[in-house]
Design a protein around this motif. Sequence first.
Motif, mmCIF file in Angstrom:
data_model
loop_
_atom_site.group_PDB
_atom_site.id
_atom_site.type_symbol
_atom_site.label_atom_id
_atom_site.label_comp_id
_atom_site.label_asym_id
_atom_site.label_seq_id
_atom_site.Cartn_x
_atom_site.Cartn_y
_atom_site.Cartn_z
ATOM 1 N N THR A 1 0.807 -1.220 0.000
ATOM 2 C CA THR A 1 0.000 0.000 0.000
ATOM 3 C C THR A 1 0.841 1.271 0.000
ATOM 4 O O THR A 1 0.311 2.359 -0.247
ATOM 5 N N GLU A 2 2.132 1.131 0.290
ATOM 6 C CA GLU A 2 2.994 2.310 0.362
ATOM 7 C C GLU A 2 4.434 1.906 0.047
ATOM 8 O O GLU A 2 4.917 0.883 0.522
ATOM 9 N N ASN A 3 5.092 2.716 -0.775
ATOM 10 C CA ASN A 3 6.502 2.499 -1.102
ATOM 11 C C ASN A 3 7.343 3.543 -0.389
ATOM 12 O O ASN A 3 7.112 4.742 -0.549
ATOM 13 N N GLN A 4 8.318 3.075 0.385
ATOM 14 C CA GLN A 4 9.201 3.991 1.109
ATOM 15 C C GLN A 4 10.639 3.801 0.641
ATOM 16 O O GLN A 4 11.234 2.745 0.869
ATOM 17 N N PHE A 5 11.168 4.819 -0.031
ATOM 18 C CA PHE A 5 12.576 4.841 -0.418
ATOM 19 C C PHE A 5 13.301 5.753 0.558
ATOM 20 O O PHE A 5 12.800 6.824 0.903
ATOM 21 N N SER A 6 14.492 5.342 1.011
ATOM 22 C CA SER A 6 15.165 6.131 2.035
ATOM 23 C C SER A 6 16.675 6.031 1.931
ATOM 24 O O SER A 6 17.223 4.991 1.552
ATOM 25 N N VAL A 7 17.321 7.146 2.254
ATOM 26 C CA VAL A 7 18.776 7.171 2.475
ATOM 27 C C VAL A 7 19.043 7.607 3.910
ATOM 28 O O VAL A 7 20.167 7.963 4.260
ATOM 29 N N ASN A 8 17.998 7.564 4.728
ATOM 30 C CA ASN A 8 18.092 7.948 6.123
ATOM 31 C C ASN A 8 18.844 6.870 6.912
ATOM 32 O O ASN A 8 18.472 5.685 6.860
ATOM 33 N N PRO A 9 19.928 7.222 7.635
ATOM 34 C CA PRO A 9 20.729 6.222 8.345
ATOM 35 C C PRO A 9 19.924 5.301 9.269
ATOM 36 O O PRO A 9 20.160 4.080 9.260
ATOM 37 N N PRO A 10 18.990 5.812 10.101
ATOM 38 C CA PRO A 10 18.209 4.886 10.941
ATOM 39 C C PRO A 10 17.392 3.889 10.127
ATOM 40 O O PRO A 10 17.264 2.722 10.518
ATOM 41 N N ASP A 11 16.809 4.327 8.993
ATOM 42 C CA ASP A 11 16.066 3.400 8.134
ATOM 43 C C ASP A 11 16.988 2.333 7.573
ATOM 44 O O ASP A 11 16.649 1.139 7.537
ATOM 45 N N LEU A 12 18.164 2.756 7.114
ATOM 46 C CA LEU A 12 19.144 1.805 6.578
ATOM 47 C C LEU A 12 19.569 0.785 7.641
ATOM 48 O O LEU A 12 19.650 -0.421 7.365
ATOM 49 N N ALA A 13 19.827 1.278 8.854
ATOM 50 C CA ALA A 13 20.254 0.387 9.932
ATOM 51 C C ALA A 13 19.159 -0.614 10.280
ATOM 52 O O ALA A 13 19.427 -1.804 10.490
ATOM 53 N N ARG A 14 17.903 -0.165 10.331
ATOM 54 C CA ARG A 14 16.794 -1.050 10.702
ATOM 55 C C ARG A 14 16.595 -2.146 9.656
ATOM 56 O O ARG A 14 16.483 -3.331 9.996
ATOM 57 N N LEU A 15 16.558 -1.772 8.379
ATOM 58 C CA LEU A 15 16.321 -2.771 7.337
ATOM 59 C C LEU A 15 17.536 -3.669 7.134
ATOM 60 O O LEU A 15 17.385 -4.849 6.790
ATOM 61 N N THR A 16 18.729 -3.146 7.347
ATOM 62 C CA THR A 16 19.925 -3.991 7.282
ATOM 63 C C THR A 16 19.880 -5.050 8.368
ATOM 64 O O THR A 16 20.234 -6.226 8.148
ATOM 65 N N ASP A 17 19.433 -4.666 9.552
ATOM 66 C CA ASP A 17 19.300 -5.622 10.658
ATOM 67 C C ASP A 17 18.264 -6.693 10.318
ATOM 68 O O ASP A 17 18.489 -7.889 10.577
ATOM 69 N N VAL A 18 17.126 -6.295 9.734
ATOM 70 C CA VAL A 18 16.111 -7.268 9.336
ATOM 71 C C VAL A 18 16.693 -8.250 8.319
ATOM 72 O O VAL A 18 16.512 -9.476 8.433
ATOM 73 N N PHE A 19 17.399 -7.725 7.326
ATOM 74 C CA PHE A 19 17.986 -8.595 6.307
ATOM 75 C C PHE A 19 19.001 -9.559 6.917
ATOM 76 O O PHE A 19 18.994 -10.756 6.607
ATOM 77 N N ASP A 20 19.867 -9.053 7.784
ATOM 78 C CA ASP A 20 20.896 -9.910 8.399
ATOM 79 C C ASP A 20 20.274 -11.048 9.204
ATOM 80 O O ASP A 20 20.738 -12.195 9.156
ATOM 81 N N VAL A 21 19.203 -10.733 9.951
ATOM 82 C CA VAL A 21 18.528 -11.766 10.745
ATOM 83 C C VAL A 21 17.904 -12.820 9.829
ATOM 84 O O VAL A 21 17.995 -14.030 10.084
ATOM 85 N N CYS A 22 17.275 -12.379 8.743
ATOM 86 C CA CYS A 22 16.642 -13.317 7.812
ATOM 87 C C CYS A 22 17.682 -14.183 7.112
ATOM 88 O O CYS A 22 17.469 -15.390 6.899
ATOM 89 N N VAL A 23 18.823 -13.581 6.724
ATOM 90 C CA VAL A 23 19.889 -14.342 6.075
ATOM 91 C C VAL A 23 20.430 -15.407 7.021
ATOM 92 O O VAL A 23 20.681 -16.552 6.628
ATOM 93 N N GLU A 24 20.598 -15.043 8.262
ATOM 94 C CA GLU A 24 21.145 -15.979 9.259
ATOM 95 C C GLU A 24 20.219 -17.181 9.461
ATOM 96 O O GLU A 24 20.679 -18.313 9.660
#
Length: 290
Positions: free
Chosen positions: A261-284
């Motif tokens: 329902t919504e597309n969020q594009f971001s270069v905001n450091p907190p957004d990057l850190a949060r989604l990077t953490d989600v990806f790392d957990v899923c990869v693990e």
Amino acid sequence: MTNVLVRRRSRERGGRSDGFARLVAHTDPVALVGITLSITLSVMLDLSNAASGVESLLAGLMGITISLLVDSLARAERRFHLRTLLDGPPWLVHAVPEVVTGTREAVERHPGTRVAEEARRRFERFRAQTEQLRVGRIIRPGDDCQDLLGGTRECVRRLDAVTNVMPRASGELSWWRSDIGRHYWAANVEALGRGVRITRVFLHVGLTDELTELVRAQRRAGVRVGLLPWGVVDASRHVNLTLWDGTACWEGVMSAHGEITENQFSVNPPDLARLTDVFDVCVEAATFLD
């Protein structure tokens, strides 16, 4: 003829009163207080005989002069501040005065109407959107995926992604068959051709023939694919995301039915850190078909 004269006098009186109201509205409050106190002081000095009429008048004029000087300094300060705010790209310097003037005139020319109310709502919406841009985030409706495509086409080193296959959609994967899904996959293939390393984790509730074929097709193209069953990671990490080169990210906000329902594009450091953490957990937690 009499009615015309009456209307003309009424307009003249209205014009004078409107002009006075605008003068008061645009005068600094400190200056208005100073002028009022100066006039009051002059009258009190004259009535109490504490000073002669000329001295009382001079005292009042001196106070008014100081008040107007303060008002002039305040105006100059505001003008300098506005010039500082508009010290930017030429397109911004030229556009801002027109936007502000157009909004103000819409409200002043049509007071109390739906036009004035809509002008206020649109300006508030513009302000809210600008605040999102200020922190490095672009928010678009669910059917506008231009940032997802643009980020993929501009990626140069690595693309990391999590695709969340909702229970309702599991087995049909309609997004990948849609127009935007086909364009996104084409951009992925082009990125692979440029040497971009793509890692994608599929969150799923069960391997269906359709999902298995999609995984095989992406692996044949060169994508490193991981499978992650529902329930292995916390539900807060069941998201659709893409990370480009560790510098930009995208998140698809979903409804309860699995629709973006919504597309969020971001270069905001907190957004990057949060989604990077989600990806790392899923990869693990994922199982990769290497």
